[in-house]
Scaffold this active site. Structure first.
Site, PDB file in Angstrom:
ATOM      1  N   ALA A 172       0.940  -1.266   0.763  1.00 15.12           N
ATOM      2  CA  ALA A 172       0.667   0.113   0.070  1.00 15.12           C
ATOM      3  C   ALA A 172       0.674   1.391   0.039  1.00 15.12           C
ATOM      4  CB  ALA A 172      -0.583  -0.489   1.449  1.00 15.12           C
ATOM      5  N   SER A 225       0.253   5.396 -12.285  1.00 15.55           N
ATOM      6  CA  SER A 225       0.619   6.528 -13.236  1.00 15.55           C
ATOM      7  C   SER A 225       1.038   5.278 -14.205  1.00 15.55           C
ATOM      8  CB  SER A 225       1.680   7.275 -12.867  1.00 15.55           C
ATOM      9  OG  SER A 225       3.203   6.633 -13.077  1.00 15.55           O
ATOM     10  N   GLU A 246      -4.347  -0.419 -13.868  1.00 14.94           N
ATOM     11  CA  GLU A 246      -5.666   0.521 -14.107  1.00 14.94           C
ATOM     12  C   GLU A 246      -4.676   1.241 -14.007  1.00 14.94           C
ATOM     13  OE1 GLU A 246      -7.380   3.441 -12.882  1.00 14.94           O
ATOM     14  OE2 GLU A 246      -7.596   2.896 -11.059  1.00 14.94           O
ATOM     15  N   CYS A 280      -8.015  10.045 -11.043  1.00 14.77           N
ATOM     16  CA  CYS A 280      -7.566   9.083 -12.668  1.00 14.77           C
ATOM     17  C   CYS A 280      -8.716   9.660 -12.906  1.00 14.77           C
ATOM     18  CB  CYS A 280      -6.981   7.706 -12.049  1.00 14.77           C
ATOM     19  SG  CYS A 280      -8.329   6.366 -11.551  1.00 14.77           S
ATOM     20  N   GLU A 377      -1.815  14.481 -17.389  1.00 14.49           N
ATOM     21  CA  GLU A 377      -3.206  14.360 -16.423  1.00 14.49           C
ATOM     22  C   GLU A 377      -2.271  15.627 -15.342  1.00 14.49           C
ATOM     23  OE1 GLU A 377      -5.545  10.776 -13.888  1.00 14.49           O
ATOM     24  OE2 GLU A 377      -3.251  10.542 -14.663  1.00 14.49           O
TER      25      GLU A 377
END
Length: 476
Positions: A172, A225, A246, A280, A377
Site C-alpha cells: 500500500a 501512473s 489501471e 484518475c 494529466e
C-alpha cells in the site's frame, strides 16, 4: 485517531528496523511512523502467501463470501475511526473520507457475492466425451495501490483476489497507509486464515523489483501512473506473469448545446475539485459548444472560486490539500506553461496559503493544444475549458490524448448519445453524470490507461485461470 502502523505478514503484526514518517498534508506535522519492509519481511510474506493460498483456494466459495462480508460489516461499523485516519493522512474533507469507507465496503460486498458466481460451463460434445471449462484462482497476487484513495483502492484489489480464492501481498501507499491497515484489521477480526492477506510498506521500486520476479507470484495488480505501469508490465512480461493495470487518465467532458448549461457547469466544478482533483477519472478537459460556452465558463468559474479550501477536519471544507509536497511544483509548472502559450487563467493558478500542501481551485480557458496540460494529466484541482464548434470537433479533441480511462458528456439528444457511446475512446463513459463507476460495473481503461477490469461480473476474470478439461469415457 491515527493507528499504530505495522506490517502484517502470515497473520502477525510486526515492526521493522527502519521506518518512514507519515505527514499530515494539511499541517505538515508528522502523525505516524511507517515500518519499511526488509528483504526478510518480503520473503516471509511470500512464504505465508503460498501457505495461505493452499488453504484459501480449497475454502468453499460460500465461506469465502461470508468472511468477506463479515469484514465489510466491520468496516462499516468502524466508519468514523477509519475516515478520521484517512483525513489525517490524505487531507480530504471528512465527509468525503466517510463516503470512501462506505464505497470500499461496497466493493467488498459486491466481490463477496461474485465469489459465489465463478461459474464454468459444459460444452456440448459427442456421446462418450465431455468438455468442461473450469475457473480456478490464479495463485499469489502481488498488488500495488496508490495514495489518492487510501481505503477504496486497496479494497478493489483485496476484494477481487480473495473472492477468486487467491492469496495476496499488498504494497500500500507510504503516504496514506492507514486505510489498508484498517482493512487488514477487519479481515483479521472476520476470521481470514493466516497468510491469505499480507501487508507491506517500503520503497515501491525495491518491493516491486523483488516481488514480481518471484516464482509464486502469478498476477501483478497495479493502480497508478502510466509510466510506472509500463515498467511493471515489462518486468512481469520477462517472467510471463499476467498483469492487471489501471493507469492514468485525462478525462474529457463534452458539453453539448442542448443540455442544462448551469447544472452541467456546477456539477462539473463540484466534481473537478472533489479529492482536490487527485482522481484518475477526474473531469479535466471540458469541450463546450460555442453557443453555450460563455454561460458554462462563467458558472463553472463562479463555483470554482466559491469552493471552500482548508483542513479536511474542519466543518464546511469542500477541498483539502494535495496529498504530498511534490504536487505543488508540478501543478505550478503546468499553469505557467499554459500561460506562456496563450491560455487565460480564470481562477486560481497558485499555492493556497503558506502551510500545508494546498493549491487553489484553478480554471484555464482557451488553452492551445501545444500546452502540456492538454496532454499531461494534472492530477490536481486544475480544469481546462475550451470552446468547440461541433460534436465532431469535441470527439476529436476528446480522443486526442494517449489515455482512455473515463469520459463524460452532457446531452439529451439520442443521436448525440449514440455517437458518443460509439466514438469516444474510453473504458468508462458517463452521460449526464460525473460518476465513473460503481461496484457492480466493470472499471478499467483502453490505450495507455491500462487493461483488465475491476468490478462488475468481469471483475474476477484477471484473478482466475481458465482450464479446459476433455474427458473421454474410453481410451481413443
Amino acid at each position: 485517531m491515527y493507528p499504530d502502523l505495522k506490517l502484517y505478514v502470515g497473520g502477525e503484526w510486526r515492526k521493522s528496523s527502519e521506518d518512514l514518517p507519515v505527514i499530515n498534508p494539511a499541517t505538515e506535522d508528522e502523525i505516524g511512523r511507517l515500518p519499511k519492509a526488509s528483504r526478510r519481511d518480503l520473503d516471509d510474506a511470500l512464504a505465508a502467501a503460498v501457505e495461505g493460498f493452499a488453504i484459501w483456494r480449497k475454502t468453499a466459495p460460500r465461506e469465502r463470501c461470508n468472511v468477506i462480508r463479515r469484514a465489510a460489516a466491520l468496516m462499516r461499523e468502524r466508519q468514523e475511526e477509519i475516515a478520521r485516519a484517512i483525513t489525517l493522512e490524505h487531507g480530504k474533507p471528512l465527509p468525503q473520507a466517510r463516503l470512501e469507507v462506505i464505497r470500499g465496503a461496497e466493493f467488498f460486498e459486491w466481490d463477496a457475492g461474485e465469489a459465489m458466481r465463478t461459474y464454468g460451463r459444459v460444452i456440448p460434445s459427442k456421446h462418450g466425451e465431455s468438455f468442461t471449462v473450469h475457473h480456478q484462482p490464479v495463485g499469489v497476487v502481488a498488488a500495488f495501490s496508490p495514495w489518492n484513495f487510501p481505503m477504496s483502492q486497496p479494497a478493489r484489489k483485496i476484494g477481487g483476489a480473495l473472492a477468486a480464492g487467491c492469496s495476496i501481498i499488498l504494497k500500500a501507499a507510504e503516504e496514506t497507509p492507514a486505510g489498508a491497515v484498517h482493512i487488514v484489521r477487519a479481515f483479521e477480526d472476520a476470521g481470514l486464515p493466516k497468510g491469505v492477506l499480507n501487508l507491506v510498506f517500503g520503497d515501491p521500486a525495491e518491493i516491486s523489483g523483488y516481488l514480481i520476479p518471484q516464482e509464486p507470484v502469478r498476477l501483478v495488480a497495479f493502480t497508478g501512473s502510466t509510466a510506472v505501469g509500463r515498467h511493471l508490465t515489462t518486468m512481469a512480461s520477462e517472467h510471463m506473469t499476467p498483469v492487471l493495470m489501471e493507469l492514468g487518465g485525462h478525462a474529457p467532458v463534452i458539453v453539448c448545446e442542448d443540455t442544462d448549461v448551469v447544472k452541467a457547469a456546477i456539477s462539473g466544478a463540484v466534481r473537478k475539485y472533489r479529492n482536490a482533483g487527485q482522481v484518475c477519472t477526474s473531469p479535466t478537459r471540458f469541450f463546450v459548444h460555442d453557443s453555450v460556452y460563455e454561460e458554462f465558463r462563467d458558472n463553472f468559474v463562479r463555483r470554482a472560486v466559491e469552493t471552500v479550501v482548508g483542513n479536511g477536519m474542519e466543518d464546511g471544507v469542500e477541498m483539502g490539500p494535495l496529498a504530498n509536497d511534490r504536487r505543488i511544483p508540478a501543478l505550478s509548472a503546468l499553469v505557467e506553461d499554459a500561460r506562456a502559450k496563450g491560455a487565460e487563467i480564470l481562477a486560481g493558478g497558485e499555492r493556497h496559503g503558506n502551510k500545508g500542501y494546498f493549491f487553489q481551485p484553478t480554471v484555464l480557458a482557451d488553452v492551445p493544444d501545444t500546452a502540456r496540460v492538454m496532454q499531461e494529466e494534472p492530477f490536481g484541482p486544475l480544469a481546462v475549458i475550451n470552446p468547440v464548434s461541433s460534436l465532431d470537433a469535441a470527439i476529436e479533441q476528446a480522443n486526442s490524448v494517449p489515455y482512455g480511462l473515463a469520459g463524460y458528456a452532457f446531452s439529451n439528444r439520442a443521436d448525440y448519445i449514440a455517437r458518443l457511446a460509439e466514438e469516444v475512446q474510453v473504458g468508462n463513459l458517463s452521460i449526464n453524470t460525473l460518476e465513473a463507476s460503481m461496484p457492480e460495473t466493470p472499471f478499467g481503461g483502453v490505450k495507455s490507461s491500462g487493461y483488465g477490469r475491476e468490478g462488475g461480473s468481469e471483475g474476477l476474470d484477471n484473478y482466475m485461470a481458465i482450464k479446459h478439461v476433455w474427458h473421454s469415457s474410453q481410451i481413443v
